[in-house]
Design a protein around this motif. Structure first.
Motif, PDB file in Angstrom:
ATOM      1  N   SER A  87       0.865  -1.183   0.000  1.00 35.92           N
ATOM      2  CA  SER A  87       0.000   0.000   0.000  1.00 35.92           C
ATOM      3  C   SER A  87       0.896   1.227   0.000  1.00 35.92           C
ATOM      4  N   VAL A 103      -3.511   0.387  -3.271  1.00 31.32           N
ATOM      5  CA  VAL A 103      -3.302  -0.889  -2.576  1.00 31.32           C
ATOM      6  C   VAL A 103      -3.262  -1.997  -3.618  1.00 31.32           C
ATOM      7  N   GLY A 115      -5.397  -6.558   2.135  1.00 31.25           N
ATOM      8  CA  GLY A 115      -5.572  -5.214   1.589  1.00 31.25           C
ATOM      9  C   GLY A 115      -6.162  -4.259   2.608  1.00 31.25           C
ATOM     10  N   LEU A 118      -3.468  -3.373   5.093  1.00 32.69           N
ATOM     11  CA  LEU A 118      -2.489  -2.454   4.500  1.00 32.69           C
ATOM     12  C   LEU A 118      -3.046  -1.042   4.399  1.00 32.69           C
ATOM     13  N   LEU A 119      -4.312  -0.930   4.019  1.00 32.14           N
ATOM     14  CA  LEU A 119      -4.918   0.399   3.903  1.00 32.14           C
ATOM     15  C   LEU A 119      -5.032   1.069   5.266  1.00 32.14           C
TER      16      LEU A 119
END
Length: 649
Positions: A87, A103, A115, A118-119
């Motif tokens: 990301s 991402v 995801g 990571l965001l």
């Protein structure tokens, strides 16, 4: 930013399947592994990210792996030595407080929540760098990305531009963002511990032919407990272990075990966990000692172990623990070295001390307190008491949670979780280390720092945790909570056949924050018609020594009907004329018609009549113990009835 600043953005994110990925800032040295991830991406995933087909060589990848950590920032997710997701954000020219985000997760890892993790992980560095808002464009057909934005709790706003959707959202944490993180954390803990408490298969690494050793005892307990799944003994030096064919390694087992119980010397543990994790084992219970509690060498050994654990995402209970137990008839797993495997119940127990866990299981069986599950967490290198609380919160087979604590890994998180769980399920805890010497001993026992007692008391009070000072007191409170409803108030009706015990009970009740109120006139009138003139009918109600068993039952009903009574404390001192069994029978019959909690005190050397146990009426030897337990439960009831409010952090 220097390397120390970057290190604080590294974290181990627990995913929806209960496993973990390691998230950290990208480094220029990651270029080759980033290129390797690119090679595993499908053309469709590339198109969704870049809106068109695209190729990538090493030089082009450097644009993505070389960032300045000021205007351009990126995080990677890695597991098993591979980078599987990334990301990033890039500050917008002319809009220094806004950045464009992106991402990307490789196809094989889709659907695990990487995801989303990571965001969410971009929020902290963005805030530190003065970025308050994110913007981005997403293909309308990229439903996975749009769903991820919503799942992250960032409350995105979408604008429709035909085939492209423009999204904006604040990068500062909101209540929704925090609540979403808590819920994701809860679901992840439940998933992780499902593999611990209900594994489909187990391998005991270090299983011994000698059932007197730890490895032999654990394996023997799993067999004797009739675990409802295959159990593989792993011992490279034996063809058979306790009449069961043995395997030289975890890799030689007929199937990949969902959980391994590790009972080998500490220097070999790391390799065992590495091999199991590489095969796909989801959880390891490490009974072996010799880690953080064992000085500098042990601390180094635990760090090396956790590097393996984090790199593969396997979850760990321990090390330095006595194992886990699930008494559910559908599982029947005694993965401990305790020979005690009591009847199933609805009480869960977590102990930070393995040796104490042995005594706890024995005491629970002796008191008839059935357990739903038990875990000895040891050093808490990975899974902790906070994870267990969240698992038991969702466990339909658990009504009461008991804790023996020596230290806190994350007190703030414990407080948040306990406040939420305690609204539905009471938490009772013994926290050792109340004195200076106890704190010092607790710190050396598992290698963790023990919290100061004043802070612990404040934390428990705010979170609604029932704190007891002794294990005996803890079991007394647990027996009441497991068998009786929580009272609606603190007003106690005392019924006795002896004046002295009634007076002691009244004093003990008031000493424990309970009230012994005057009875309503209607109740006094009914008791007056029932009992002889010599009886005291004001509360405590002294029926005198000649009280019949039938009058016990009738008087209990009268007191329970009084609108000013929230709980009953019934005392019986065996006289010559009335049998304890008959009184217990009448009490049990009356209990079925009474809504308030009932506690009994049978001051008899013959013990508690079976009728009381069958009717789930807790019994104590003396009034003081009953009043103490009831006082704890009543205070918990008052806490639970108050609005939850908000904790200022």
């Amino acid at each position: 930013m220097d390397s120390d600043d970057l290190d604080r953005y590294a974290t181990d994110a627990v995913l929806a399947d209960g496993l973990t990925v390691h998230i950290r800032p990208i480094r220029s040295a990651d270029n080759d592994r980033m290129l390797a991830m690119w090679g595993r991406l499908s053309p469709e995933t590339i198109r969704m990210r870049f809106f068109a087909p695209r190729t990538m060589d090493a030089e082009q990848m450097r644009f993505f792996s070389d960032v300045d950590y000021r205007d351009r920032f990126a995080l990677v997710a890695e597991t098993g030595g591979r980078i599987v997701g990334v990301s990033r954000f890039d500050r917008l020219d002319g809009q220094p407080s806004s950045a464009e985000f992106a991402v990307l997760v490789e196809d094989a890892e889709h659907g695990r929540g990487i995801g989303t993790a990571l965001l969410r992980a971009l929020v902290e560095p963005a805030g530190d760098l003065g970025i308050t808002g994110f913007v981005g464009d997403v293909l309308r057909e990229n439903s996975r990305m749009i769903r991820m934005l919503r799942d992250a709790g960032l409350q995105p706003a979408f604008s429709d531009y035909g085939s492209v959707v423009h999204t904006t959202f604040r990068s500062t944490p909101t209540e929704t963002f925090l609540a979403t993180g808590d819920e994701q954390d809860r679901l992840a803990a439940v998933a992780a511990l499902r593999s611990v408490f209900s594994p489909g298969s187990i391998a005991v690494v270090g299983a011994s032919r000698d059932p007197a050793t730890i490895g032999g005892l654990v394996f023997d307990n799993l067999l004797r407990g009739r675990f409802q799944g295959p159990v593989y003994p792993v011992n490279p030096a034996a063809a058979h272990v306790q009449s069961v064919a043995a395997y030289a390694s975890v890799a030689d087992c007929p199937t990949v075990p969902e959980m391994v119980v590790v009972c080998v010397p500490a220097p070999f543990v790391r390799d065992v966990v590495h091999d199991a994790a590489r095969l796909g084992t989801k959880a390891a219970v490490i009974i072996s000692a010799g880690f953080n509690e064992a000085g500098p060498d042990g601390s180094r050994r635990e760090r090396e172990l956790m590097e393996v654990v984090r790199s593969h995402g396997i979850r760990v209970v321990g090390p330095n623990c006595m194992g886990v137990l699930n008494a559910d008839e559908a599982v029947r797993m005694n993965g401990t070295f305790s020979p005690v495997f009591g009847p199933p119940g609805r009480v869960a127990f977590s102990s930070q001390s393995g040796a104490l866990g042995l005594a706890i299981l024995a005491a629970a069986q002796r008191l008839g307190l059935g357990l739903s599950s038990f875990a000895s967490v040891g050093n808490k290198a990975d899974l902790s008491g906070n994870d267990l609380l969240q698992y038991w919160e969702s466990d339909p087979g658990t009504d009461v949670i008991l804790l023996y604590l020596e230290s806190f890994g994350n007190p703030r998180k414990f407080g948040r979780i306990a406040r939420r769980v305690g609204r539905r399920k009471p938490i009772v805890a013994v926290k050792s280390g109340r004195s200076e010497s106890g704190t010092r001993a607790a710190s050396s026992h598992t290698g963790a720092l023990a919290a100061g007692d004043v802070a612990v008391e404040a934390l428990f009070r705010q979170a609604g945790v029932i704190r007891t000072t002794t294990l005996e007191e803890l079991f007394s409170v647990a027996t009441v909570l497991a068998n009786q409803p929580v009272p609606g108030g603190n007003r106690v009706g005392i019924l006795t056949n002896g004046g002295g015990p009634g007076i002691l009970a009244a004093d003990a009740c008031e000493s424990n924050g309970l009230e012994v109120p005057e009875l309503a006139p209607g109740t006094v009138e009914r008791l007056g018609r029932l009992l002889p003139v010599e009886a005291a009918i004001r509360n405590p109600v002294d029926m005198i020594a000649s009280a019949s068993a039938a009058n016990y039952g009738r008087a209990m009903r009268f007191l329970a009907d009084d609108p000013g009574i929230d709980a009953l404390l019934v005392i019986f001192v065996p006289p010559v004329v009335t049998r304890a069994e008959d009184v217990a029978h009448e009490m049990a019959a009356a209990r079925t018609e009474i809504d308030v909690p009932v506690l009994s005190v049978f001051m008899s050397e013959r013990g508690v009549p079976a009728e009381l146990t069958g009717a789930r009426i807790p019994s104590f030897r003396f009034p003081e113990g009953a009043a103490q337990a009831l006082g704890h439960v009543a205070r918990y009831g008052r806490w639970r009835s108050r609005p939850l409010g908000n904790v200022v952090e």
